[in-house]
Design an enzyme around this catalytic site. Structure first.
Site, short mmCIF file in Angstrom:
data_model
loop_
_atom_site.label_atom_id
_atom_site.label_comp_id
_atom_site.label_asym_id
_atom_site.label_seq_id
_atom_site.Cartn_x
_atom_site.Cartn_y
_atom_site.Cartn_z
N TRP A 101 0.83 -1.21 0.00
CA TRP A 101 0.00 0.00 0.00
C TRP A 101 0.86 1.25 0.00
O TRP A 101 0.56 2.23 -0.70
CB TRP A 101 -0.98 -0.01 1.17
CG TRP A 101 -1.98 -1.12 1.07
CD1 TRP A 101 -2.17 -2.13 1.97
CD2 TRP A 101 -2.93 -1.35 0.01
NE1 TRP A 101 -3.17 -2.97 1.52
CE2 TRP A 101 -3.65 -2.52 0.34
CE3 TRP A 101 -3.24 -0.68 -1.18
CZ2 TRP A 101 -4.66 -3.04 -0.48
CZ3 TRP A 101 -4.24 -1.19 -2.00
CH2 TRP A 101 -4.94 -2.36 -1.66
N ASP B 108 -1.56 6.48 6.46
CA ASP B 108 -2.66 5.60 6.06
C ASP B 108 -2.88 4.64 7.23
O ASP B 108 -2.02 3.82 7.54
CB ASP B 108 -2.25 4.83 4.79
CG ASP B 108 -3.26 3.77 4.36
OD1 ASP B 108 -4.26 3.56 5.07
OD2 ASP B 108 -3.03 3.14 3.30
N LYS C 80 -12.02 -1.85 6.71
CA LYS C 80 -11.21 -2.80 7.48
C LYS C 80 -11.72 -2.88 8.92
O LYS C 80 -11.89 -3.96 9.45
CB LYS C 80 -9.73 -2.39 7.47
CG LYS C 80 -9.16 -2.09 6.08
CD LYS C 80 -8.97 -3.35 5.24
CE LYS C 80 -8.86 -3.07 3.75
NZ LYS C 80 -7.63 -2.48 3.29
C1 LIG Z 1 -7.17 -1.96 2.04
C2 LIG Z 1 -6.13 -0.94 2.15
C3 LIG Z 1 -5.99 0.08 1.19
C4 LIG Z 1 -6.85 0.16 -0.06
O1 LIG Z 1 -8.13 0.52 0.29
P1 LIG Z 1 -9.23 0.84 -0.83
O2 LIG Z 1 -10.32 1.48 -0.02
O3 LIG Z 1 -9.60 -0.45 -1.45
O4 LIG Z 1 -8.64 1.78 -1.80
C5 LIG Z 1 -5.01 1.03 1.39
N1 LIG Z 1 -4.22 1.00 2.46
C6 LIG Z 1 -4.33 0.04 3.40
C7 LIG Z 1 -3.41 0.05 4.58
C8 LIG Z 1 -5.28 -0.96 3.27
O5 LIG Z 1 -5.38 -1.91 4.21
#
Ligand SMILES: *Cc1c(COP(=O)(O)O)cnc(C)c1O
Length: 360
Positions: free
Chosen positions: A101, A171, A195
């Site tokens: 990511w 993030d 998540k």
């Molecule tokens: C799942 C995830 C993403 C991507 O998320 P989307 O909403 O599908 O774009 C980005 N960063 C992390 C840490 C993730 O777990």
């Protein structure tokens, strides 16, 4: 009706209480005679839903008044572009690459400016968090970027990097609301909610006010400018209304659990059961450095791909779902987010013990 223990990395398990409440309110939300899906986002009922959700999130995280909370769309991945478009005044930023990511975010940012990858753990398949106590932070960097919990690899920053005064952008998709945070250490905290908080389709951005300006990169679309959404209190256009409503319910649920301190305690207790088992198992092994282990995502392997596949299949038959690891790591991964009950982790470990005995 029978519910399984769902170890999916995302979209992931939500609290059963929240799902039941939402089901009960499906046809008639709070005497409105309609579901939240059917109502105007400008209605009194929805205005109350979104302001209450924001206030509850502020209470939970202790978000200071000089930070805005934005409920946006486009998932976490859209932030990979929105961050540089809005924050790259010098057209330079530093990225710490600890997984897929962060790697994707760095690659996207390269479309807009100079990206310095000042640390990485790619040399060992992202199985650790690099030492970030004395990084070569760039003079002209507009921000330093991290992915705080690496969903795929199961590592987590236990200490934030020393950014030497630069704005920290994080993030937190897969560790959102899993433990207390000191918001003031960050310029931007963001995460897709699917998540640990709610249904896919909502991304929450917590951003310090001085970072919200009209001075964005030329060509930045109105919809991708933080100021647009900050000025309109996330109601510039139709927001992901139903998703925000569910997030609001999850915030209330976390409050009822005792807030983020209590969540952390529960998450540590759950993770310990699984890690303790892995540390003494003859068959299963954790894949990351102990000091960097995530409380949320726990990858493990047997070392034999056929046996891994057999495990995933038999676990599913026993009501333990979505344990297959990410395609880039193989093996298994148990995501044990806030809403995974302690009993679910115990059931997984009991199953692993039994599988180990049967497959010596
Ligand atoms: C799942 C995830 C993403 C991507 O998320 P989307 O909403 O599908 O774009 C980005 N960063 C992390 C840490 C993730 O777990």
């Amino acid at each position: 009706m029978s519910r399984v223990y769902n170890f999916s990395a995302g979209p992931a398990v939500l609290p059963e209480e929240v799902l039941k409440e939402a089901a009960a309110e499906m046809l008639d939300y709070n005497g409105t005679g309609m579901s939240v899906m059917e109502m105007s986002h400008r209605s009194k009922a929805f205005e109350e839903i979104i302001t209450t959700a924001e206030q509850d999130l502020r209470d939970l995280m202790g978000i200071p008044d000089n930070y805005k909370v934005l409920f946006l769309q486009g998932g976490a991945s859209q932030q990979f572009a929105m961050i540089p478009m809005n924050l790259m005044k010098n057209r330079a930023a530093d990225y710490i690459v600890t997984g897929q990511w962060a790697k994707k975010a760095a690659k996207e940012a390269e479309k807009y400016g100079k990206v310095n990858r000042i640390a990485s753990s790619e040399d060992k398949t992202f199985s650790y968090i690099p030492d970030c106590s004395d990084l070569p932070v760039s003079e002209d960097a507009d921000y330093v970027y991290i992915c705080e919990n690496n969903t795929i690899y199961g590592t987590k920053f236990k200490e934030l990097p020393d950014t030497k005064g630069k704005t920290l952008v994080a993030d937190v998709s897969s560790c959102f609301l899993s433990e207390p945070v000191d918001v003031e250490k960050y310029g931007v905290i963001y995460g897709g909610v699917q998540k640990n908080i709610g249904p896919a389709g909502v991304v929450i951005v917590i951003i310090r006010e001085d970072l919200i300006t009209e001075d964005v990169l030329p060509g930045t679309p109105t919809m991708l400018t933080y100021k647009t959404h900050a000025d309109a209190k996330s109601l510039y256009n139709t927001p992901p209304a139903y998703g925000i409503y569910i997030c609001g319910k999850v915030f209330k649920w976390i409050k009822a659990q005792g807030g983020l301190e209590a969540m952390k305690e529960k998450n540590e207790k759950k993770a310990k059961v699984l890690y303790d088992f892995l540390d003494q198992s003859r068959l299963f092994k954790g894949t990351v450095e102990k000091k960097d282990r995530s409380l949320m995502n726990v990858p493990f392997v047997t070392g034999d791909a056929d046996l891994d596949a057999k495990f995933v299949k038999e676990a599913k038959a026993a009501g333990l779902e979505n344990l297959k690891g990410h395609r880039s790591v193989g093996g298994m991964r148990a995501s044990i987010y806030n809403a995974m009950p302690y009993e679910g982790v115990v059931a997984l470990v009991e199953f692993m013990k039994k599988f180990e005995e049967e497959n010596q």
